[in-house]
Design an enzyme around this catalytic site. Structure first.
Site, PDB file in Angstrom:
ATOM      1  N   ASN A   8      -9.100  48.512 -27.502  1.00  0.00           N
ATOM      2  CA  ASN A   8      -8.052  49.429 -27.565  1.00  0.00           C
ATOM      3  C   ASN A   8      -8.058  49.570 -29.267  1.00  0.00           C
ATOM      4  OD1 ASN A   8      -6.193  50.618 -28.436  1.00  0.00           O
ATOM      5  ND2 ASN A   8      -3.940  48.683 -28.238  1.00  0.00           N
ATOM      6  N   TRP A   9      -8.530  50.652 -29.292  1.00  0.00           N
ATOM      7  CA  TRP A   9      -9.258  51.231 -30.768  1.00  0.00           C
ATOM      8  C   TRP A   9      -8.252  51.479 -31.454  1.00  0.00           C
ATOM      9  CZ3 TRP A   9     -14.282  53.946 -30.747  1.00  0.00           C
ATOM     10  CH2 TRP A   9     -15.434  53.515 -30.122  1.00  0.00           C
ATOM     11  N   LYS A  10      -7.055  51.887 -30.924  1.00  0.00           N
ATOM     12  CA  LYS A  10      -5.686  53.084 -31.816  1.00  0.00           C
ATOM     13  C   LYS A  10      -5.840  53.512 -32.630  1.00  0.00           C
ATOM     14  CE  LYS A  10      -3.768  48.168 -31.550  1.00  0.00           C
ATOM     15  NZ  LYS A  10      -2.443  47.339 -32.454  1.00  0.00           N
ATOM     16  N   HIS A  94       1.965  50.509 -24.353  1.00  0.00           N
ATOM     17  CA  HIS A  94       1.578  49.124 -25.290  1.00  0.00           C
ATOM     18  C   HIS A  94       2.812  49.487 -26.394  1.00  0.00           C
ATOM     19  CE1 HIS A  94      -0.099  48.113 -28.654  1.00  0.00           C
ATOM     20  NE2 HIS A  94      -1.122  47.877 -28.221  1.00  0.00           N
ATOM     21  N   GLU A  96       3.167  49.284 -30.146  1.00  0.00           N
ATOM     22  CA  GLU A  96       3.491  50.944 -30.430  1.00  0.00           C
ATOM     23  C   GLU A  96       3.630  52.010 -30.068  1.00  0.00           C
ATOM     24  OE1 GLU A  96      -0.622  49.720 -32.069  1.00  0.00           O
ATOM     25  OE2 GLU A  96       0.028  47.866 -32.474  1.00  0.00           O
ATOM     26  N   GLU A 165       1.376  41.404 -24.498  1.00  0.00           N
ATOM     27  CA  GLU A 165       1.223  41.509 -25.387  1.00  0.00           C
ATOM     28  C   GLU A 165       1.881  40.811 -26.162  1.00  0.00           C
ATOM     29  OE1 GLU A 165      -2.425  44.441 -26.480  1.00  0.00           O
ATOM     30  OE2 GLU A 165      -0.768  45.599 -26.544  1.00  0.00           O
ATOM     31  N   GLY A 171      -1.580  42.270 -33.938  1.00  0.00           N
ATOM     32  CA  GLY A 171      -2.655  42.520 -35.264  1.00  0.00           C
ATOM     33  C   GLY A 171      -1.673  41.217 -36.189  1.00  0.00           C
ATOM     34  N   SER A 207      -4.317  39.641 -31.233  1.00  0.00           N
ATOM     35  CA  SER A 207      -5.333  38.701 -31.644  1.00  0.00           C
ATOM     36  C   SER A 207      -6.315  38.060 -31.771  1.00  0.00           C
ATOM     37  CB  SER A 207      -4.062  37.972 -32.951  1.00  0.00           C
ATOM     38  OG  SER A 207      -3.695  38.157 -33.882  1.00  0.00           O
ATOM     39  N   GLY A 228      -7.536  44.988 -29.606  1.00  0.00           N
ATOM     40  CA  GLY A 228      -7.464  45.017 -30.933  1.00  0.00           C
ATOM     41  C   GLY A 228      -7.874  45.091 -32.106  1.00  0.00           C
ATOM     42  N   GLY A 229      -7.542  44.600 -33.186  1.00  0.00           N
ATOM     43  CA  GLY A 229      -8.915  44.609 -34.846  1.00  0.00           C
ATOM     44  C   GLY A 229      -9.893  44.253 -34.305  1.00  0.00           C
TER      45      GLY A 229
END
Ligand code: 13P
Length: 250
Positions: A8-10, A94, A96, A165, A171, A207, A228-229
């Site tokens: 997930n590149w966000k 998600h 977010e 999640e 994150g 994470s 993610g990251g």
């Protein structure tokens, strides 16, 4: 079961850095047996992902989808539009989007249904806040998030992907332990089973990195990862994919 690892590149990337990352994935993606690999990119880059990844082993998708098929919904993108650019997946609900865009459990359910209706597999996210975990509400929260989705999808529920999640792990570098994650995954699996949907892949996100992926993915009810990251660094993402290829619990 095939493992599923989704990046997930966000809200990250630009044409140039995307091109490098997609090329690195395209080069390696074909050689990981037992793992399906996908990246969910920002909307404007779907076509770039399609061009870079077509005819390869890496799938692509979006990070959201409209609950509507068509109409006066400024800014929205329908599942059919995603499908035109080859998207296989759309992340839905998600945390977010729930937090910053006010998406309710019912909105998320409607989006999941719209995704499937348009031929896109929804990756439905559920997860509790730290406060909810500390109040021992984790199970109740994730089940309450899942319930409207199951009701909306009915007999199609088996075609979705679910992702656990925990918000406090996103994150933060503070991942759930393999045991904490497995406990929630088992609850989700049991609920899916009641609807004859126990084969739905249940991904863990929060994470995930090359150092912790093996332990998480070795859990019997963890069928992959939503990353993610670490998905922004091709070699880290591919290391996680490699960990998924050699799980011990599956
Ligand atoms: P991080 O891997 O950066 O914690 O993000 C997880 C996530 O939100 C994936 O959807």
């Amino acid at each position: 079961m095939t493992m599923l690892v989704v990046g997930n590149w966000k809200l990250h990337g630009d044409w140039h850095s995307n091109a490098e990352r997609l090329a690195a994935l395209h080069g390696h993606g074909a050689v990981v047996p037992g793992v399906t690999l996908a990246v969910c990119v920002p909307m404007p880059y779907l076509q770039q992902a399609q061009q870079a990844l077509q005819n390869g082993a890496v799938a692509w998708g979006a990070q959201d989808v409209s609950a509507h098929a068509t109409g006066a919904y400024t800014g929205e993108v329908s599942a059919a539009m995603l499908k035109e650019f080859g998207a296989r997946f759309a992340i839905v609900g998600h945390s977010e989007r729930r937090q910053y865009h006010g998406e309710s459990n019912e909105t998320v359910a409607a989006k999941a249904r719209a995704a499937l209706a348009g031929g896109v597999v929804p990756i439905v996210c559920v997860g509790e806040s730290l406060q909810q975990r500390q109040a021992q509400q984790t199970e109740a929260v994730v089940l309450a998030q899942l319930e409207p989705v199951l009701q909306a999808l009915q007999q199609d529920a088996g075609r979705m992907v679910l992702a656990y999640e925990p918000i406090w792990a996103i994150g933060t570098g503070q991942t759930a332990t393999a045991e904490q994650a497995q406990a929630v995954h088992a609850v989700l699996r049991a609920r899916l089973q009641q609807d004859g949907a126990s084969s739905v892949p249940v991904l863990y996100g929060g994470s995930v990195n090359p150092g912790n992926a093996s332990a998480l993915l070795a859990q019997p009810d963890i069928d992959g990862a939503l990353v993610g990251g670490a998905s922004l660094v091709a070699e880290d993402f591919l290391a996680i994919v490699q960990a998924a290829a050699t799980p011990t619990g599956h």
